[in-house]
Write a protein that holds these residues in place. Structure first.
Motif, PDB file in Angstrom:
ATOM      1  N   LYS A  13       0.800  -1.471  -0.134  1.00  0.00           N
ATOM      2  CA  LYS A  13      -0.273   0.315  -0.097  1.00  0.00           C
ATOM      3  C   LYS A  13       1.295   1.286  -0.113  1.00  0.00           C
ATOM      4  CE  LYS A  13      -4.046  -1.594   2.195  1.00  0.00           C
ATOM      5  NZ  LYS A  13      -4.444  -1.980   3.517  1.00  0.00           N
ATOM      6  N   GLY A  14       1.791   0.957   1.069  1.00  0.00           N
ATOM      7  CA  GLY A  14       2.415   2.266   1.374  1.00  0.00           C
ATOM      8  C   GLY A  14       3.711   2.319  -0.122  1.00  0.00           C
ATOM      9  N   MET A  15       3.798   1.719  -0.924  1.00  0.00           N
ATOM     10  CA  MET A  15       4.758   1.511  -2.485  1.00  0.00           C
ATOM     11  C   MET A  15       3.823   2.107  -3.570  1.00  0.00           C
ATOM     12  SD  MET A  15       8.118   1.249  -1.711  1.00  0.00           S
ATOM     13  CE  MET A  15       8.547   0.330  -3.221  1.00  0.00           C
ATOM     14  N   ARG A  16       2.392   1.642  -3.397  1.00  0.00           N
ATOM     15  CA  ARG A  16       1.942   2.164  -4.226  1.00  0.00           C
ATOM     16  C   ARG A  16       1.371   3.442  -4.463  1.00  0.00           C
ATOM     17  NH1 ARG A  16      -2.561  -2.459  -3.323  1.00  0.00           N
ATOM     18  NH2 ARG A  16      -2.048  -3.997  -5.120  1.00  0.00           N
ATOM     19  N   ILE A  17       1.097   4.488  -3.010  1.00  0.00           N
ATOM     20  CA  ILE A  17       1.395   6.092  -2.752  1.00  0.00           C
ATOM     21  C   ILE A  17       2.629   6.265  -4.112  1.00  0.00           C
ATOM     22  CG2 ILE A  17       0.599   7.022  -1.286  1.00  0.00           C
ATOM     23  CD1 ILE A  17      -0.928   5.514   1.083  1.00  0.00           C
ATOM     24  N   ALA A  18       3.559   5.840  -2.939  1.00  0.00           N
ATOM     25  CA  ALA A  18       4.571   6.286  -2.633  1.00  0.00           C
ATOM     26  C   ALA A  18       4.800   6.849  -4.980  1.00  0.00           C
ATOM     27  CB  ALA A  18       6.280   6.278  -2.723  1.00  0.00           C
ATOM     28  N   GLY A  19       4.886   5.481  -5.304  1.00  0.00           N
ATOM     29  CA  GLY A  19       5.177   5.249  -6.917  1.00  0.00           C
ATOM     30  C   GLY A  19       4.246   6.527  -8.127  1.00  0.00           C
ATOM     31  N   PRO A  58      12.190  14.617  -1.843  1.00  0.00           N
ATOM     32  CA  PRO A  58      13.338  13.691  -3.180  1.00  0.00           C
ATOM     33  C   PRO A  58      14.587  12.906  -2.209  1.00  0.00           C
ATOM     34  CG  PRO A  58      13.341  16.157  -2.559  1.00  0.00           C
ATOM     35  CD  PRO A  58      12.383  15.617  -1.482  1.00  0.00           C
ATOM     36  N   ALA A  59      14.221  11.857  -2.965  1.00  0.00           N
ATOM     37  CA  ALA A  59      15.123  10.849  -2.017  1.00  0.00           C
ATOM     38  C   ALA A  59      16.925  10.980  -2.470  1.00  0.00           C
ATOM     39  CB  ALA A  59      14.901   9.749  -3.125  1.00  0.00           C
ATOM     40  N   PRO A  60      16.580  11.638  -4.408  1.00  0.00           N
ATOM     41  CA  PRO A  60      18.225  12.010  -4.671  1.00  0.00           C
ATOM     42  C   PRO A  60      19.144  12.853  -4.150  1.00  0.00           C
ATOM     43  CG  PRO A  60      16.578  12.136  -5.987  1.00  0.00           C
ATOM     44  CD  PRO A  60      16.156  11.875  -5.016  1.00  0.00           C
ATOM     45  N   LEU A  61      18.499  13.904  -2.685  1.00  0.00           N
ATOM     46  CA  LEU A  61      18.892  14.964  -2.467  1.00  0.00           C
ATOM     47  C   LEU A  61      19.993  14.620  -1.249  1.00  0.00           C
ATOM     48  CD1 LEU A  61      19.447  17.584  -2.872  1.00  0.00           C
ATOM     49  CD2 LEU A  61      17.361  18.433  -1.456  1.00  0.00           C
ATOM     50  N   ASN A  62      20.941  14.556  -1.142  1.00  0.00           N
ATOM     51  CA  ASN A  62      22.374  14.665  -0.118  1.00  0.00           C
ATOM     52  C   ASN A  62      22.381  13.099  -0.167  1.00  0.00           C
ATOM     53  OD1 ASN A  62      22.782  17.192   0.352  1.00  0.00           O
ATOM     54  ND2 ASN A  62      21.337  17.032   1.200  1.00  0.00           N
ATOM     55  N   TYR A  63      22.202  11.876  -1.083  1.00  0.00           N
ATOM     56  CA  TYR A  63      22.549  10.666  -1.164  1.00  0.00           C
ATOM     57  C   TYR A  63      23.716   9.911  -1.471  1.00  0.00           C
ATOM     58  CZ  TYR A  63      21.683   5.896  -3.053  1.00  0.00           C
ATOM     59  OH  TYR A  63      21.673   4.401  -3.210  1.00  0.00           O
ATOM     60  N   ALA A  64      24.186   9.400  -0.367  1.00  0.00           N
ATOM     61  CA  ALA A  64      24.943   9.369  -0.668  1.00  0.00           C
ATOM     62  C   ALA A  64      25.860   7.647  -0.538  1.00  0.00           C
ATOM     63  CB  ALA A  64      26.363   9.816  -0.110  1.00  0.00           C
ATOM     64  N   ILE A 106      10.101  10.198  -1.899  1.00  0.00           N
ATOM     65  CA  ILE A 106       9.911   8.972  -0.082  1.00  0.00           C
ATOM     66  C   ILE A 106       8.954  10.024   0.601  1.00  0.00           C
ATOM     67  CG2 ILE A 106      11.089   8.644   1.777  1.00  0.00           C
ATOM     68  CD1 ILE A 106      13.516   9.650   0.819  1.00  0.00           C
ATOM     69  N   LYS A 107       8.009   8.693   0.455  1.00  0.00           N
ATOM     70  CA  LYS A 107       5.975   9.295   1.821  1.00  0.00           C
ATOM     71  C   LYS A 107       6.277   8.467   2.088  1.00  0.00           C
ATOM     72  CE  LYS A 107       2.818  11.538   1.890  1.00  0.00           C
ATOM     73  NZ  LYS A 107       1.999  13.076   1.972  1.00  0.00           N
ATOM     74  N   ASP A 108       5.980   8.579   3.684  1.00  0.00           N
ATOM     75  CA  ASP A 108       5.654   7.808   4.858  1.00  0.00           C
ATOM     76  C   ASP A 108       7.175   6.726   4.414  1.00  0.00           C
ATOM     77  OD1 ASP A 108       3.397   9.249   5.435  1.00  0.00           O
ATOM     78  OD2 ASP A 108       1.958   7.974   4.272  1.00  0.00           O
ATOM     79  N   GLY A 109       8.151   6.944   4.678  1.00  0.00           N
ATOM     80  CA  GLY A 109       9.534   5.633   4.603  1.00  0.00           C
ATOM     81  C   GLY A 109       9.213   4.834   3.540  1.00  0.00           C
ATOM     82  N   ILE A 178      13.149  -2.214  -4.296  1.00  0.00           N
ATOM     83  CA  ILE A 178      13.098  -0.632  -3.619  1.00  0.00           C
ATOM     84  C   ILE A 178      11.959  -0.969  -2.231  1.00  0.00           C
ATOM     85  CG2 ILE A 178      12.026  -0.470  -5.109  1.00  0.00           C
ATOM     86  CD1 ILE A 178      12.919   2.845  -5.689  1.00  0.00           C
ATOM     87  N   GLY A 179      12.424  -0.284  -1.677  1.00  0.00           N
ATOM     88  CA  GLY A 179      11.119  -0.541  -0.875  1.00  0.00           C
ATOM     89  C   GLY A 179      11.292   0.586   0.406  1.00  0.00           C
ATOM     90  N   LYS A 180      11.834   0.556   1.938  1.00  0.00           N
ATOM     91  CA  LYS A 180      11.810   1.368   2.915  1.00  0.00           C
ATOM     92  C   LYS A 180      13.816   2.059   2.483  1.00  0.00           C
ATOM     93  CE  LYS A 180       8.259   0.730   6.409  1.00  0.00           C
ATOM     94  NZ  LYS A 180       7.901   0.426   7.650  1.00  0.00           N
ATOM     95  N   VAL A 181      14.052   0.908   2.157  1.00  0.00           N
ATOM     96  CA  VAL A 181      15.442   1.251   1.248  1.00  0.00           C
ATOM     97  C   VAL A 181      15.258   1.936  -0.146  1.00  0.00           C
ATOM     98  CG1 VAL A 181      18.056   0.574   1.471  1.00  0.00           C
ATOM     99  CG2 VAL A 181      16.102  -0.378   3.044  1.00  0.00           C
TER     100      VAL A 181
END
Length: 276
Positions: A13-19, A58-64, A106-109, A178-181
């Protein structure tokens, strides 16, 4: 399965929303992709939309990842011979350019990850054909997803279609769980042999994101530590969806009202399965 994370109903459910939210950023930015705009301006608009309108991160921002400097922007804009991870900046888009915009929110993790190709003004015949064949490659790969199939089946059909068109498949980058990670197991190669690698089971979620070059497959890394270009300066194209393995087949999670329709061969192939 080892380290592959099988998603629960709540995860799905969370992944549907984020997608959906990730895909909606691409819908939002599409009208802004035109000659004269800078990639930095596209990043600014997307960032604002994600943070202020959607309430996403935004997941890419400062992703390292280990060994990388933090990524400095909120989206990736890969123009012409840039294969992936192009950093938005002062580059002004001109008529005939093609670019990939890659969005991960990223939405709700949960992470939603998708990318599309865009034409700036009128593309060349080569650029249009490469873009269309790459789109077909992604969907051919997705169409192989079902319980009991193997990751190698996805890579094989993508590689066959690309090479038959006279193109090459980038090997150094691949789809990913992909998921919470943001990036987890499995790795989803865009080349390979049928019946090899991990067997698919319901609840797996991963991306299919082939990078296809009009010339040779070799790449080079730019001095910024992120931008990847084709070594021979040929055009490169990429499309990406996040996909769930269901009990009977697959579900694309990165869907939105403005997304391009799947190719006719996919709609034809998936119709009987949906009825059954």
């Amino acid at each position: 399965m080892g380290s592959i994370n099988i998603k629960t109903e709540d995860d799905i459910k969370g992944m549907r929303i984020a997608g959906r939210l990730a895909a909606e950023v691409l819908d939002f930015i599409a009208p802004h992709v035109k000659p004269g705009v800078t990639t930095g301006e596209l990043d600014r608009l997307c960032h604002q939309y994600m943070v202020e309108v959607q309430g996403t991160v935004p997941a890419p921002l400062n992703y390292a990842p280990p060994g990388y400097t933090p990524y400095p922007k909120s989206i990736c804009t890969s123009v012409n011979d840039v294969v992936c991870h192009g950093i938005p900046g002062d580059k002004v888009l001109k008529n005939g350019d093609v670019l990939n915009i890659d969005i991960t929110v990223i939405k709700d993790g949960y992470h939603g990850d998708t990318s599309r190709m865009f034409y700036v003004g009128e593309p060349s015949i080569l650029a249009r054909r490469l873009t269309e064949v790459t789109y077909e490659c992604m969907w051919l790969g997705i169409s192989k997803i079902r319980p009991g199939a193997h990751l190698g089946d996805i890579g094989y059909v993508i590689q066959q279609h690309a090479e038959k068109a006279g193109y090459s498949v980038v090997r150094e980058f691949c789809g990913h769980g992909i998921g919470k990670v943001f990036h987890e197991e499995p790795q989803v190669l865009h080349y390979g042999r049928p019946g090899t690698l991990e067997k698919l089971v319901p609840g797996m979620i991963f991306t299919v994101e082939p990078m296809i070059n009009s010339g040779r497959r070799e790449i080079r890394e730019m001095g910024d530590g992120w931008t990847i270009k084709t070594k021979d300066r040929s055009l490169s194209a990429q499309w990406e969806h996040t996909v769930l393995v269901t009990e009977t087949g697959y579900e694309v999670l990165t869907v939105s009202p403005g997304m391009p329709a799947p190719p006719a061969f996919v709609q034809a192939a998936s119709a009987p399965a949906a009825a059954g």
